[in-house]
Design an enzyme around this catalytic site. Structure first.
Site: not given
Length: 457
Positions: A208-209, A211, A229, A263
């Site tokens: 996730s963005t 984290v 990523e 994603c």
């Protein structure tokens, strides 16, 4: 010889390997540092041969690995088979990468001096993976890292400790990988420990963005290299001249693949008004035809369960909140436990939850644009920038529109959910930070440049 791996017996998803302690991480890092020094000095053809044997070893256990992926991720069999096949391909590609040129000679202004710029291994690479494609997410970095002379420590997601590493690492051991060179460290505590450890030289994180931002903050303070990523809210732009008969199966496939838990899944369908009514009818019909169920009981289902009750609850809430703000639910939208049907929501506008947030569920949010210019503006109206698609009969027009989309990867007349082992992969904005991976890009990611000059006196 053995890898530094904590393993347990196969069983319930998420419970197949014991959690690594701080002491386990410390031992694994120390072993990786020592083994890595020797491995970096190993001739490249020998590293290549180990990876080739590992690929054959995984191929021999293919059916077992498909079962692990299916059991831990809830995926349908076709997805699990594709993931295992892609993972084996990563080892073959890495074997070839071991012999990639890693130095160049540059001229000097000083007579008698030669300049060699060589690529040397980063050192110890920490690989922190997600649960949706656990085996492939690990091996797409671990395999090329090993090929290029690094040591690797894998921290699989808590939900997928076996398919994320503990269930297949011994195949690399059997292929001849030196003791301590590959570590698998399950559990939640191992991730922060790897990020903070002074002897871990690079962190590659997939997740996730939120984290990813925290990892970047911690690693930045330590001046540690990171490659992140992260998430995506990927648009499929459907222009007025698109062939809808061929387009809808691709945009639907991009949304509903692995229950949307990808994603690079298509979250937002941006459709030009001229074809919106026909497109919505076809997409909703396609979604209604997809069967939901337990792949372990019925291998013919199209969608399995979401990874958790929490994820299913979140998806239902996002749909309900978007509909409450004026969107229209055409099909799906109501869960049964972890099972969530293929869902289509029309009339989604900027500001609504399904437009703004990464859903990670089988939900197609459809937004109508007046024309191509508005479609491009809507597609770019996000902090994410991972993958995008454009659908049109005019390929030159498609390329022109693709050049205007803010994304690390853009596909004309194909799904957003694409991956090829030899092609650089990554996004921009909130979708990724750091060097791309894949093919020759792995050399940039997983090695450092070193200038060596020699002068005759």
């Amino acid at each position: 010889m053995s890898t530094t791996t904590l393993t347990g017996s196969a069983g319930a998803p998420g419970a197949g390997a014991p959690d690594a302690t701080a002491a386990d991480v410390e031992r694994a890092v120390a072993a990786a540092v020592e083994a890595g020094r020797r491995w970096a000095a190993t001739p490249a053809p020998e590293r290549r041969d180990v990876l080739r044997r590992a690929a054959h070893g995984l191929q021999a256990r293919r059916e077992e690995l498909v079962g692990l992926v299916t059991a831990e991720t809830g995926s349908i069999r076709a997805k699990a088979e594709a993931e295992v096949a892609d993972s084996i391909e990563e080892l073959h590609a890495a074997a070839a990468l071991a012999l990639h040129p890693t130095a160049q000679v540059l001229p000097s202004a000083v007579p008698g001096r030669s300049n060699v710029v060589e690529r040397v291994p980063v050192g110890v690479v920490g690989v922190i993976t997600g649960w949706n494609f656990p085996m492939h997410l690990a091996l797409r970095i671990a395999a090329p890292a090993l090929a290029l002379g690094n040591a690797v420590l894998v921290k699989p997601a808590p939900e997928t400790p076996l398919s994320g590493g503990a269930g297949w690492a011994d195949a690399l051991t059997a292929a001849g990988l030196p003791d301590g060179l590959l570590g698998v460290l399950p559990g939640r505590a191992a991730g922060p420990a790897l990020v903070e450890h002074a002897d871990v030289d690079l962190i590659h994180f997939t997740g996730s963005t939120a984290v990813g931002r925290e990892i970047a903050r911690i690693a930045g303070g330590a001046l540690k290299r990171v490659a992140l990523e992260l998430g995506g809210n990927n648009p499929a732009v459907v222009l007025a001249d698109a062939d809808l008969e061929r387009t809808v199966p691709l945009t639907a496939g991009g949304t509903f693949v692995h229950q949307g838990q990808v994603c690079i899944a298509t979250g937002r369908h941006i459709v030009v008004a001229d074809v919106a009514e026909d497109y919505l009818a076809r997409l909703a019909e396609h979604a209604r035809g997809l069967r939901v169920g337990d792949p372990a009981i019925d291998p013919t289902v199209d969608l399995g369960p979401l990874i958790s009750e929490r994820q299913a609850e979140r998806a239902q809430r996002l749909v309900a909140d978007t509909v409450a703000q004026g969107a229209e639910l055409l099909t799906g939208g109501t869960r049964e436990g972890r099972y969530f049907p293929a869902t289509v929501v029309a009339g989604v506008r900027p500001g609504m939850p399904l437009f703004e947030e990464e859903t990670f569920a089988p939900v197609a949010a459809v937004t109508v644009a007046a024309d191509t210019d508005e479609a491009v503006a809507l597609a770019n109206a996000t902090e994410y920038g991972l993958s995008a698609s454009v659908f049109t009969r005019d390929l030159e027009r498609g390329r022109a529109v693709a050049s205007r989309l803010r994304a690390g990867m853009v596909h004309v007349n194909d799904m957003t959910a694409l991956n090829e082992t030899h092609v650089p992969f990554g996004g921009v904005g909130a979708s990724g930070v750091g060097q791309r991976f894949g093919g020759a890009a792995n050399v940039e990611l997983l090695t450092e440049q070193r200038w060596v000059s020699v002068r005759r006196l």
